[in-house]
Design a protein around this motif. Sequence first.
Motif, PDB file in Angstrom:
ATOM      1  N   GLY A 210       0.796  -1.216   0.000  1.00  0.00           N
ATOM      2  CA  GLY A 210       0.000   0.000   0.000  1.00  0.00           C
ATOM      3  C   GLY A 210       0.830   1.268   0.000  1.00  0.00           C
ATOM      4  O   GLY A 210       2.051   1.248  -0.170  1.00  0.00           O
ATOM      5  N   ILE A 211       0.155   2.375   0.243  1.00  0.00           N
ATOM      6  CA  ILE A 211       0.808   3.683   0.228  1.00  0.00           C
ATOM      7  C   ILE A 211       1.475   3.981   1.575  1.00  0.00           C
ATOM      8  O   ILE A 211       2.546   4.586   1.635  1.00  0.00           O
ATOM      9  CB  ILE A 211      -0.228   4.784  -0.104  1.00  0.00           C
ATOM     10  N   VAL A 215       5.966   4.729   3.428  1.00  0.00           N
ATOM     11  CA  VAL A 215       6.194   6.059   4.002  1.00  0.00           C
ATOM     12  C   VAL A 215       6.620   5.932   5.457  1.00  0.00           C
ATOM     13  O   VAL A 215       7.558   6.595   5.914  1.00  0.00           O
ATOM     14  CB  VAL A 215       4.934   6.931   3.866  1.00  0.00           C
ATOM     15  N   ALA A 216       5.935   5.062   6.210  1.00  0.00           N
ATOM     16  CA  ALA A 216       6.283   4.861   7.615  1.00  0.00           C
ATOM     17  C   ALA A 216       7.698   4.326   7.754  1.00  0.00           C
ATOM     18  O   ALA A 216       8.456   4.754   8.639  1.00  0.00           O
ATOM     19  CB  ALA A 216       5.282   3.897   8.259  1.00  0.00           C
ATOM     20  N   LEU A 249       8.971  -1.551  -3.798  1.00  0.00           N
ATOM     21  CA  LEU A 249       8.784  -0.477  -2.821  1.00  0.00           C
ATOM     22  C   LEU A 249       9.935  -0.452  -1.817  1.00  0.00           C
ATOM     23  O   LEU A 249      10.466   0.614  -1.489  1.00  0.00           O
ATOM     24  CB  LEU A 249       7.452  -0.664  -2.085  1.00  0.00           C
ATOM     25  N   GLY A 250      10.311  -1.639  -1.340  1.00  0.00           N
ATOM     26  CA  GLY A 250      11.428  -1.705  -0.400  1.00  0.00           C
ATOM     27  C   GLY A 250      12.722  -1.223  -1.009  1.00  0.00           C
ATOM     28  O   GLY A 250      13.545  -0.577  -0.341  1.00  0.00           O
ATOM     29  N   THR A 251      12.909  -1.502  -2.293  1.00  0.00           N
ATOM     30  CA  THR A 251      14.123  -1.068  -2.984  1.00  0.00           C
ATOM     31  C   THR A 251      14.163   0.451  -3.119  1.00  0.00           C
ATOM     32  O   THR A 251      15.229   1.067  -2.996  1.00  0.00           O
ATOM     33  CB  THR A 251      14.195  -1.729  -4.371  1.00  0.00           C
ATOM     34  N   GLY A 355       8.989   9.003  -3.881  1.00  0.00           N
ATOM     35  CA  GLY A 355       9.032   8.183  -5.086  1.00  0.00           C
ATOM     36  C   GLY A 355       8.375   6.822  -4.994  1.00  0.00           C
ATOM     37  O   GLY A 355       8.568   5.983  -5.879  1.00  0.00           O
ATOM     38  N   THR A 356       7.552   6.575  -3.963  1.00  0.00           N
ATOM     39  CA  THR A 356       6.907   5.265  -3.830  1.00  0.00           C
ATOM     40  C   THR A 356       5.471   5.243  -4.344  1.00  0.00           C
ATOM     41  O   THR A 356       4.903   4.155  -4.528  1.00  0.00           O
ATOM     42  CB  THR A 356       6.896   4.817  -2.347  1.00  0.00           C
TER      43      THR A 356
END
Length: 413
Positions: A210-211, A215-216, A249-251, A355-356
């Motif tokens: 998710g979004i 961010v967290a 996303l992790g990258t 950028g995610t």
Amino acid sequence: MNKVNMFLVRYAEIGTKGKNRYVFEDILCKRIRKRLEPLGDFEVRRDFGRIYIEAKSDYDYDEAIERLTKIFGIVGLCPVTVAEEFTYESLKNAVITHFKDNFSDGLNEFYNKNNKLITRNGYDFSFKVHTRRVNKEFPMNSMEVDMEIGHDLLEEFEEKGLHVDVHKPDIMVEVELRGEKGYVYSRILPGPGGLPVGTNGKAMSLLSGGIDSPVATYMVAKRGVEMEAVYYNSPPYTSARALEKVEKLGTIVAQYSGPIKLHIVNFTDIQLCIYDNCPHDQLTIIMKRIMFQIAQRLAEKDECHAIVTGESIGQVSSQTMQSLGVIDSAVDFPVYRPVIGMDKQEIVEYSQRIGTFETSIEPYEDCCTIFVDKHPVTKPKLASIEKSEKRLVGKIEELIDKAVETAEIKILK
């Protein structure tokens, strides 16, 4: 731009650390060296409250900037021109060269000291000179250097539009006289700020597609925390593309935080067990409690100090005050929720900035969206949840053990 052989690293919060400041500076230097290592030979050194990066070989300027401006702890990056001789003539030539290398007769974009993007045509911008004379053996005092450098810059570039504004200049021409050299810089390339990763322990993030959770993860890493992550995979209910999305996303976050150790936990059998034995309106709460328990076990193995999630109060049924309290009671680890007071639009804007966002909105569901009841409980009672969980005794323990023991590990860089 490829003529730039030195950068000055600007930091902010690190400067408040008193006698421990050198610890933060050393870790930041270590992060910079690691990030630049694939690009060539660089010397990174501390010098009286400054960090300098000097290129000792050819390198890709754009790639170096891309890497350096994503290191936590760096507030700004300044291309520096060095006056190799400790004379005014050498300093003047360095300032003129600095302007020619960093600005052009065409369109110029640069950041001022407040990280505001300035766009000017040619040299039609204002400036002010500010000199720090650390080495008092230089034959002119700071104010004399300011006036002479200002005069020489106007003589060279005034016809092209350059002008002085001592109150609100577009750029500040910084001159530092240290050791036996002069250092000149004026452009600031903004960095993410925060503290260098590795200065505040380690945490385990529940990373979904998710979004919110990317961010967290980013926000906690920005406070100097080394991040690991756990993703709950539920094949065949979730596709391989969902896992690829999470890895992507992790990258993206790892570009800022450094490598993230991702634990991929097979969660299907656990979800089915909960589905078959517990009230369906409590599925999400019970599922998240077990997710937290698995995250804690993985965190303890790797000496993490907290669990991080992307939950925000009231966003969905499992994120009410009552739900969050019941979920937290499943573990005795601290749970950090850095976006808890942000509304969705704020989180979206943050994800766009780092950028995610574009990856987060790709249409691949994670395990949390598969077994959701149409009318989930929003104000659960701990006693009721624990009563339902008793139906899992003798069935779920082995599944949890297996999920922990068989978790796949990937390093996201």
